[in-house]
Design a protein around this motif. Sequence first.
Motif, PDB file in Angstrom:
ATOM      1  N   ARG A  66       0.847  -1.188   0.000  1.00  0.00           N
ATOM      2  CA  ARG A  66       0.000   0.000   0.000  1.00  0.00           C
ATOM      3  C   ARG A  66       0.883   1.239   0.000  1.00  0.00           C
ATOM      4  N   LEU A  67       0.424   2.277  -0.658  1.00  0.00           N
ATOM      5  CA  LEU A  67       1.151   3.544  -0.712  1.00  0.00           C
ATOM      6  C   LEU A  67       0.234   4.651  -0.235  1.00  0.00           C
ATOM      7  N   LEU A  68       0.703   5.402   0.747  1.00  0.00           N
ATOM      8  CA  LEU A  68       0.007   6.590   1.223  1.00  0.00           C
ATOM      9  C   LEU A  68       0.828   7.797   0.796  1.00  0.00           C
ATOM     10  N   VAL A  69       0.211   8.673   0.029  1.00  0.00           N
ATOM     11  CA  VAL A  69       0.875   9.890  -0.447  1.00  0.00           C
ATOM     12  C   VAL A  69       0.219  11.073   0.255  1.00  0.00           C
ATOM     13  N   LEU A  70       1.038  11.854   0.943  1.00  0.00           N
ATOM     14  CA  LEU A  70       0.549  13.018   1.679  1.00  0.00           C
ATOM     15  C   LEU A  70       1.049  14.289   1.016  1.00  0.00           C
ATOM     16  N   HIS A  71       0.123  15.074   0.515  1.00  0.00           N
ATOM     17  CA  HIS A  71       0.495  16.309  -0.176  1.00  0.00           C
ATOM     18  C   HIS A  71       0.837  17.408   0.823  1.00  0.00           C
ATOM     19  N   GLY A  72       1.272  18.506   0.295  1.00  0.00           N
ATOM     20  CA  GLY A  72       1.595  19.661   1.116  1.00  0.00           C
ATOM     21  C   GLY A  72       0.521  20.722   1.027  1.00  0.00           C
ATOM     22  N   LEU A  73       0.889  21.912   1.425  1.00  0.00           N
ATOM     23  CA  LEU A  73       0.005  23.067   1.369  1.00  0.00           C
ATOM     24  C   LEU A  73      -0.519  23.235  -0.056  1.00  0.00           C
ATOM     25  N   PHE A  74      -1.763  23.543  -0.206  1.00  0.00           N
ATOM     26  CA  PHE A  74      -2.480  23.772  -1.475  1.00  0.00           C
ATOM     27  C   PHE A  74      -2.947  22.495  -2.159  1.00  0.00           C
ATOM     28  N   GLY A  75      -2.607  21.332  -1.641  1.00  0.00           N
ATOM     29  CA  GLY A  75      -3.268  20.114  -2.085  1.00  0.00           C
ATOM     30  C   GLY A  75      -2.649  19.329  -3.215  1.00  0.00           C
ATOM     31  N   ASN A  76      -3.505  18.514  -3.825  1.00  0.00           N
ATOM     32  CA  ASN A  76      -3.130  17.561  -4.871  1.00  0.00           C
ATOM     33  C   ASN A  76      -3.113  18.239  -6.235  1.00  0.00           C
ATOM     34  N   GLU A  77      -2.244  19.150  -6.432  1.00  0.00           N
ATOM     35  CA  GLU A  77      -2.191  19.830  -7.720  1.00  0.00           C
ATOM     36  C   GLU A  77      -1.692  18.876  -8.793  1.00  0.00           C
ATOM     37  N   ARG A  78      -2.317  18.908  -9.919  1.00  0.00           N
ATOM     38  CA  ARG A  78      -2.082  17.954 -11.015  1.00  0.00           C
ATOM     39  C   ARG A  78      -0.604  17.889 -11.432  1.00  0.00           C
TER      40      ARG A  78
END
Length: 119
Positions: free
Chosen positions: A2-14
């Motif tokens: 399983r992979l958990l990806v945690l974005h930073g400030l401003f989110g999941n930008e493409r």
Amino acid sequence: MRLLVLHGLFGNEREHWQTWLAEQAAADGVDVRYPDLPDADAPTADGWLAAARPLLGPSEDLLVAAHSLGCHLWAHLSDRERRPLAHRVVLVAPPGGSEVREEIPSFVPAAWDGDVLRR
């Protein structure tokens, strides 16, 4: 795995690398969790912790990739849970403490001591 990806400030930008990573891993058959953490433009540590905790599960097969403020989220998760949370973790470009204190104070202090990082 399983992979958990945690974005930073401003989110999941493409255009961010973490979106590419999540898509590539999913195409390879990995169970990917790439949450759109709440209030990405003005986050709170409590809000992000509440969103991330249910995604943890067993640590043995969990890989984590955290970017920017997501690194501080991971440190807070590790500090509060007080148990191993993942098999492997990659922390990419965590923001500096003064930057976090000024811009997103609820994420301070993120514990970066050896015990937290080992967990």
